[in-house]
Design a protein around this motif. Structure first.
Motif, PDB file in Angstrom:
ATOM      1  N   THR A 186      -7.712   6.013  -3.110  1.00 14.70           N
ATOM      2  CA  THR A 186      -8.702   5.410  -2.213  1.00 14.70           C
ATOM      3  C   THR A 186      -8.353   3.945  -1.954  1.00 14.70           C
ATOM      4  OG1 THR A 186     -10.112   4.653  -4.009  1.00 14.70           O
ATOM      5  CG2 THR A 186     -10.535   6.888  -3.153  1.00 14.70           C
ATOM      6  N   VAL A 187      -9.025   3.369  -0.977  1.00 11.50           N
ATOM      7  CA  VAL A 187      -8.874   1.938  -0.700  1.00 11.50           C
ATOM      8  C   VAL A 187      -9.187   1.145  -1.970  1.00 11.50           C
ATOM      9  CG1 VAL A 187      -9.871  -0.013   0.569  1.00 11.50           C
ATOM     10  CG2 VAL A 187      -9.335   2.117   1.770  1.00 11.50           C
ATOM     11  N   TYR A 188     -10.258   1.508  -2.635  1.00  9.98           N
ATOM     12  CA  TYR A 188     -10.655   0.801  -3.853  1.00  9.98           C
ATOM     13  C   TYR A 188      -9.558   0.861  -4.916  1.00  9.98           C
ATOM     14  CZ  TYR A 188     -12.961  -0.291  -8.232  1.00  9.98           C
ATOM     15  OH  TYR A 188     -13.264  -0.838  -9.449  1.00  9.98           O
ATOM     16  N   GLU A 189      -8.998   2.044  -5.140  1.00 10.65           N
ATOM     17  CA  GLU A 189      -7.964   2.194  -6.169  1.00 10.65           C
ATOM     18  C   GLU A 189      -6.728   1.351  -5.856  1.00 10.65           C
ATOM     19  OE1 GLU A 189      -9.170   6.742  -7.505  1.00 10.65           O
ATOM     20  OE2 GLU A 189      -7.733   6.437  -5.867  1.00 10.65           O
ATOM     21  N   ILE A 190      -6.339   1.331  -4.596  1.00 11.26           N
ATOM     22  CA  ILE A 190      -5.174   0.534  -4.204  1.00 11.26           C
ATOM     23  C   ILE A 190      -5.481  -0.951  -4.340  1.00 11.26           C
ATOM     24  CG2 ILE A 190      -3.625  -0.064  -2.293  1.00 11.26           C
ATOM     25  CD1 ILE A 190      -4.102   2.861  -1.296  1.00 11.26           C
ATOM     26  N   SER A 191      -6.670  -1.363  -3.902  1.00  8.61           N
ATOM     27  CA  SER A 191      -7.015  -2.787  -3.980  1.00  8.61           C
ATOM     28  C   SER A 191      -7.094  -3.246  -5.432  1.00  8.61           C
ATOM     29  CB  SER A 191      -8.319  -3.084  -3.243  1.00  8.61           C
ATOM     30  OG  SER A 191      -9.425  -2.503  -3.892  1.00  8.61           O
ATOM     31  N   LYS A 192      -7.609  -2.404  -6.292  1.00 11.09           N
ATOM     32  CA  LYS A 192      -7.724  -2.752  -7.709  1.00 11.09           C
ATOM     33  C   LYS A 192      -6.341  -2.918  -8.343  1.00 11.09           C
ATOM     34  CE  LYS A 192      -9.938  -1.209 -11.949  1.00 11.09           C
ATOM     35  NZ  LYS A 192     -10.740  -0.175 -12.581  1.00 11.09           N
ATOM     36  N   ARG A 193      -5.428  -2.022  -8.034  1.00 12.10           N
ATOM     37  CA  ARG A 193      -4.072  -2.101  -8.605  1.00 12.10           C
ATOM     38  C   ARG A 193      -3.324  -3.325  -8.113  1.00 12.10           C
ATOM     39  NH1 ARG A 193      -0.477   2.961  -8.488  1.00 12.10           N
ATOM     40  NH2 ARG A 193       0.733   1.601  -9.831  1.00 12.10           N
ATOM     41  N   GLY A 194      -3.607  -3.737  -6.882  1.00 11.83           N
ATOM     42  CA  GLY A 194      -2.865  -4.853  -6.317  1.00 11.83           C
ATOM     43  C   GLY A 194      -3.589  -6.173  -6.322  1.00 11.83           C
ATOM     44  N   ALA A 195      -4.793  -6.199  -6.866  1.00 10.79           N
ATOM     45  CA  ALA A 195      -5.614  -7.410  -6.846  1.00 10.79           C
ATOM     46  C   ALA A 195      -5.746  -7.943  -5.421  1.00 10.79           C
ATOM     47  CB  ALA A 195      -5.051  -8.470  -7.793  1.00 10.79           C
ATOM     48  N   LEU A 196      -5.959  -7.020  -4.492  1.00 18.35           N
ATOM     49  CA  LEU A 196      -6.153  -7.356  -3.080  1.00 18.35           C
ATOM     50  C   LEU A 196      -7.594  -7.057  -2.702  1.00 18.35           C
ATOM     51  CD1 LEU A 196      -2.998  -5.539  -1.664  1.00 18.35           C
ATOM     52  CD2 LEU A 196      -3.229  -7.973  -2.135  1.00 18.35           C
ATOM     53  N   THR A 197      -8.046  -7.661  -1.615  1.00 18.90           N
ATOM     54  CA  THR A 197      -9.389  -7.333  -1.150  1.00 18.90           C
ATOM     55  C   THR A 197      -9.369  -5.941  -0.527  1.00 18.90           C
ATOM     56  OG1 THR A 197      -9.133  -8.189   1.094  1.00 18.90           O
ATOM     57  CG2 THR A 197      -9.835  -9.769  -0.616  1.00 18.90           C
ATOM     58  N   LYS A 198     -10.506  -5.278  -0.590  1.00 19.54           N
ATOM     59  CA  LYS A 198     -10.600  -3.960   0.044  1.00 19.54           C
ATOM     60  C   LYS A 198     -10.369  -4.080   1.546  1.00 19.54           C
ATOM     61  CE  LYS A 198     -14.487  -2.870  -2.093  1.00 19.54           C
ATOM     62  NZ  LYS A 198     -15.709  -2.137  -2.425  1.00 19.54           N
TER      63      LYS A 198
ATOM     64  N   ALA B 265       0.833  -1.206   0.000  1.00 26.43           N
ATOM     65  CA  ALA B 265       0.000   0.000   0.000  1.00 26.43           C
ATOM     66  C   ALA B 265       0.867   1.255   0.000  1.00 26.43           C
ATOM     67  CB  ALA B 265      -0.942  -0.005   1.203  1.00 26.43           C
ATOM     68  N   TYR B 266       1.907   1.268   0.822  1.00 28.52           N
ATOM     69  CA  TYR B 266       2.792   2.431   0.886  1.00 28.52           C
ATOM     70  C   TYR B 266       3.472   2.664  -0.468  1.00 28.52           C
ATOM     71  CZ  TYR B 266       6.508   5.588   2.342  1.00 28.52           C
ATOM     72  OH  TYR B 266       7.363   6.666   2.439  1.00 28.52           O
ATOM     73  N   LEU B 267       3.987   1.611  -1.071  1.00 28.10           N
ATOM     74  CA  LEU B 267       4.656   1.750  -2.367  1.00 28.10           C
ATOM     75  C   LEU B 267       3.682   2.190  -3.460  1.00 28.10           C
ATOM     76  CD1 LEU B 267       7.041  -1.324  -2.225  1.00 28.10           C
ATOM     77  CD2 LEU B 267       7.656   1.094  -1.978  1.00 28.10           C
ATOM     78  N   MET B 268       2.467   1.674  -3.427  1.00 28.74           N
ATOM     79  CA  MET B 268       1.464   2.100  -4.406  1.00 28.74           C
ATOM     80  C   MET B 268       1.182   3.590  -4.255  1.00 28.74           C
ATOM     81  SD  MET B 268       0.439  -0.267  -6.504  1.00 28.74           S
ATOM     82  CE  MET B 268       2.214  -0.441  -6.586  1.00 28.74           C
ATOM     83  N   LEU B 269       1.096   4.040  -3.017  1.00 26.59           N
ATOM     84  CA  LEU B 269       0.821   5.459  -2.788  1.00 26.59           C
ATOM     85  C   LEU B 269       2.003   6.332  -3.192  1.00 26.59           C
ATOM     86  CD1 LEU B 269      -1.148   5.209   0.548  1.00 26.59           C
ATOM     87  CD2 LEU B 269      -2.027   6.003  -1.662  1.00 26.59           C
ATOM     88  N   LEU B 270       3.220   5.828  -3.057  1.00 22.52           N
ATOM     89  CA  LEU B 270       4.373   6.599  -3.531  1.00 22.52           C
ATOM     90  C   LEU B 270       4.300   6.790  -5.044  1.00 22.52           C
ATOM     91  CD1 LEU B 270       7.406   5.206  -1.497  1.00 22.52           C
ATOM     92  CD2 LEU B 270       6.360   7.471  -1.305  1.00 22.52           C
TER      93      LEU B 270
ATOM     94  N   ALA C   1     -14.583  11.402   2.236  1.00 23.48           N
ATOM     95  CA  ALA C   1     -15.706  11.003   1.381  1.00 23.48           C
ATOM     96  C   ALA C   1     -15.449  11.034  -0.118  1.00 23.48           C
ATOM     97  CB  ALA C   1     -16.931  11.833   1.719  1.00 23.48           C
ATOM     98  N   PRO C   2     -14.891  10.049  -0.716  1.00 13.64           N
ATOM     99  CA  PRO C   2     -14.249   8.912  -0.053  1.00 13.64           C
ATOM    100  C   PRO C   2     -12.856   9.307   0.431  1.00 13.64           C
ATOM    101  CG  PRO C   2     -14.007   8.669  -2.413  1.00 13.64           C
ATOM    102  CD  PRO C   2     -14.846   9.907  -2.178  1.00 13.64           C
ATOM    103  N   VAL C   3     -12.430   8.641   1.476  1.00 12.83           N
ATOM    104  CA  VAL C   3     -11.109   8.955   2.024  1.00 12.83           C
ATOM    105  C   VAL C   3     -10.050   8.575   0.999  1.00 12.83           C
ATOM    106  CG1 VAL C   3      -9.457   8.483   3.862  1.00 12.83           C
ATOM    107  CG2 VAL C   3     -11.890   8.597   4.388  1.00 12.83           C
ATOM    108  N   ARG C   4      -9.168   9.507   0.746  1.00 14.04           N
ATOM    109  CA  ARG C   4      -8.018   9.273  -0.129  1.00 14.04           C
ATOM    110  C   ARG C   4      -6.784   9.383   0.757  1.00 14.04           C
ATOM    111  NH1 ARG C   4      -9.744   9.241  -5.203  1.00 14.04           N
ATOM    112  NH2 ARG C   4      -7.814   9.715  -6.255  1.00 14.04           N
ATOM    113  N   TYR C   5      -5.798   8.576   0.463  1.00 16.84           N
ATOM    114  CA  TYR C   5      -4.596   8.512   1.287  1.00 16.84           C
ATOM    115  C   TYR C   5      -3.381   8.989   0.503  1.00 16.84           C
ATOM    116  CZ  TYR C   5      -7.470   5.674   4.348  1.00 16.84           C
ATOM    117  OH  TYR C   5      -8.473   5.232   5.183  1.00 16.84           O
ATOM    118  N   ALA C   6      -2.438   9.571   1.232  1.00 18.64           N
ATOM    119  CA  ALA C   6      -1.181  10.021   0.639  1.00 18.64           C
ATOM    120  C   ALA C   6      -0.031   9.538   1.521  1.00 18.64           C
ATOM    121  CB  ALA C   6      -1.158  11.543   0.530  1.00 18.64           C
TER     122      ALA C   6
END
Length: 105
Positions: free
Chosen positions: A40-52, A29-34, A74-79
């Motif tokens: 969002t959780v959804y965007e990260i899960s989609k890129r990594g084929a992980l569950t939300k 998750a950290y590397l994806m955000l870098l 709403a929706p929470v986005r992470y950096a």
């Protein structure tokens, strides 16, 4: 996992993050955000084929570790916290623990 697990460089980064206490999902998750933030959780899960759920758990943990910050609602986005700041913080915490343990000896 998805894109972050593909290159030797990213695998090395995940190993280095594991050495300072990150789980595989936290490191991912950290590397994806870098690479792409905020996300969002959804965007990260989609890129990594992980569950939300796995991503949400990992993000909650890395927020507590000070590696990631919620960027908005709403929706929470992470950096991500910049690596230099993150590892400076980790080094200070480790030095503090080392000092406390040394005083017990």
């Amino acid at each position: 996992m998805g894109a972050a697990g593909n290159s030797v460089r990213e695998e090395d980064a995940m190993s280095r993050l594991a050495a300072v206490g990150f789980t595989k999902y936290e490191a991912f998750a950290y590397l994806m955000l870098l690479e792409e933030h905020p996300a969002t959780v959804y965007e990260i899960s989609k890129r990594g084929a992980l569950t939300k759920g796995d991503v949400c758990t990992a993000l909650t943990s890395v927020v507590q570790k000070g590696a990631v910050q919620p960027a908005n609602d709403a929706p929470v986005r992470y950096a991500p916290v910049e690596p230099q700041a993150l590892f400076g913080s980790i080094a200070r915490r480790m030095a503090s623990v080392r000092g406390e343990l040394a005083s017990m000896a």
